[in-house]
Design an enzyme around this catalytic site. Structure first.
Site, PDB file in Angstrom:
ATOM      1  CB  THR A  33      -1.032  -0.092   1.276  1.00 39.29           C
ATOM      2  OG1 THR A  33      -1.554  -1.374   1.325  1.00 39.29           O
ATOM      3  CG2 THR A  33      -2.001   1.106   1.146  1.00 39.29           C
ATOM      4  CG  HIS A  55       7.167  -2.848   8.576  1.00 39.35           C
ATOM      5  ND1 HIS A  55       5.826  -3.173   8.642  1.00 39.35           N
ATOM      6  CD2 HIS A  55       7.461  -3.722   7.804  1.00 39.35           C
ATOM      7  CE1 HIS A  55       5.486  -4.021   7.767  1.00 39.35           C
ATOM      8  NE2 HIS A  55       6.389  -4.487   7.285  1.00 39.35           N
TER       9      HIS A  55
END
Length: 277
Positions: free
Chosen positions: A110, A148
């Protein structure tokens, strides 16, 4: 006993989410859960083949697997006015970025979809997500797209934020940026799908209710991140959005994928199907 494989990233937020299932803290009835840990790009690719009963995937990848999988209402990773970032060693303008090759973590992520919506002209090269910051620091690339835990550690490595795509998306749409979700294979049948969905929700709720013990477990997946940063990261991506997308989260998914389709990034018109408990 029915075996259900849950494939997810070896990250602190996913570990936190699935703590109760991994450590048998809740009654799973007639199910045995096996946890498969792989990076998100690999999970996206394996979902194309329907490898696992339940898998974490990038929302960008969902239209390509919608024939085999349905989106679970639980397990989303929402960037609520934050998300993937373009970083560099020095400040760059949007015009500057058009001339740079940007290291990205995968074309089905994404983060990549958001980048192409923000900067359609973006030139890029795929690099494993954990190698992007080192590659920028070593001048292999002038800019990188990070996901992340890197979203919390880039500055201490001497890098600067060019744009937070979660912030940009919110300013443009008023919606959170739906980064990742959990999908469940349709061939399990509706009854089994709903039972598994409820168990995953119980696992998430257990960790939110027993945060200290779940976080202690999740820290082993946080690499060299300090405990306070790991706690912050988990809080960013395991929260009320993770228990259920809600109407706003569902709208965010449909809006993102529709915009990707209209921009020509997603080739087939997205048909978004959520499992409803």
């Amino acid at each position: 006993m029915q075996r259900i494989r849950i494939a997810h990233s070896p990250d602190s937020d996913d570990a936190f989410m699935f703590y109760a299932l991994a450590k048998e803290k809740i009654d799973t009835g007639g199910f045995v859960f096996e946890h498969i840990l792989k990076d998100i790009q690999t999970l996206n690719e394996e979902a194309l083949r329907g490898v696992y009963e339940v898998s974490a995937i990038s929302i960008h990848a969902y239209p390509k697997v919608a024939d085999k999988y349905m989106l679970l209402p639980t397990g989303s990773s929402m960037g609520d006015q934050y998300g993937p970032m373009i970083i560099a060693k020095q400040n760059l303008t949007k015009e500057d970025l058009k001339q740079k090759v940007i290291a990205v973590p995968g074309e089905m992520t994404t983060a990549f979809l958001a980048l192409k919506l923000y900067l359609p002209e973006a030139q890029y090269k795929v690099v494993p997500f954990d190698q992007i910051m080192p590659a920028v620091l070593e001048d292999q690339f002038e800019a990188g797209l990070i996901i992340h835990e890197g979203q919390l550690t880039y500055s201490e490595k001497g890098l600067v934020k060019i744009v937070d795509l979660g912030e940009w998306w919110y300013e443009d749409t008023g919606l959170p940026l739906p980064l990742g979700g959990n999908v469940i294979r349709k061939d399990l049948g509706l009854e089994t799908m709903k039972k598994v969905s409820r168990l995953i929700r119980q696992s998430i709720q257990y960790s939110l209710d027993h945060r200290e013990e779940a976080l202690e477990y999740a820290l082993q997946f946080a690499g060299d991140m300090a405990p306070d940063l790991a706690d912050r990261f988990v809080g960013m991506y395991v929260n009320h959005w993770t228990l259920d997308y809600g109407d706003i989260g569902r709208k965010a998914v449909r809006t993102l994928l529709q915009r990707g389709f209209e921009a020509g990034i997603i080739k087939n018109r997205p048909q978004v199907e959520f499992l409803e408990d």
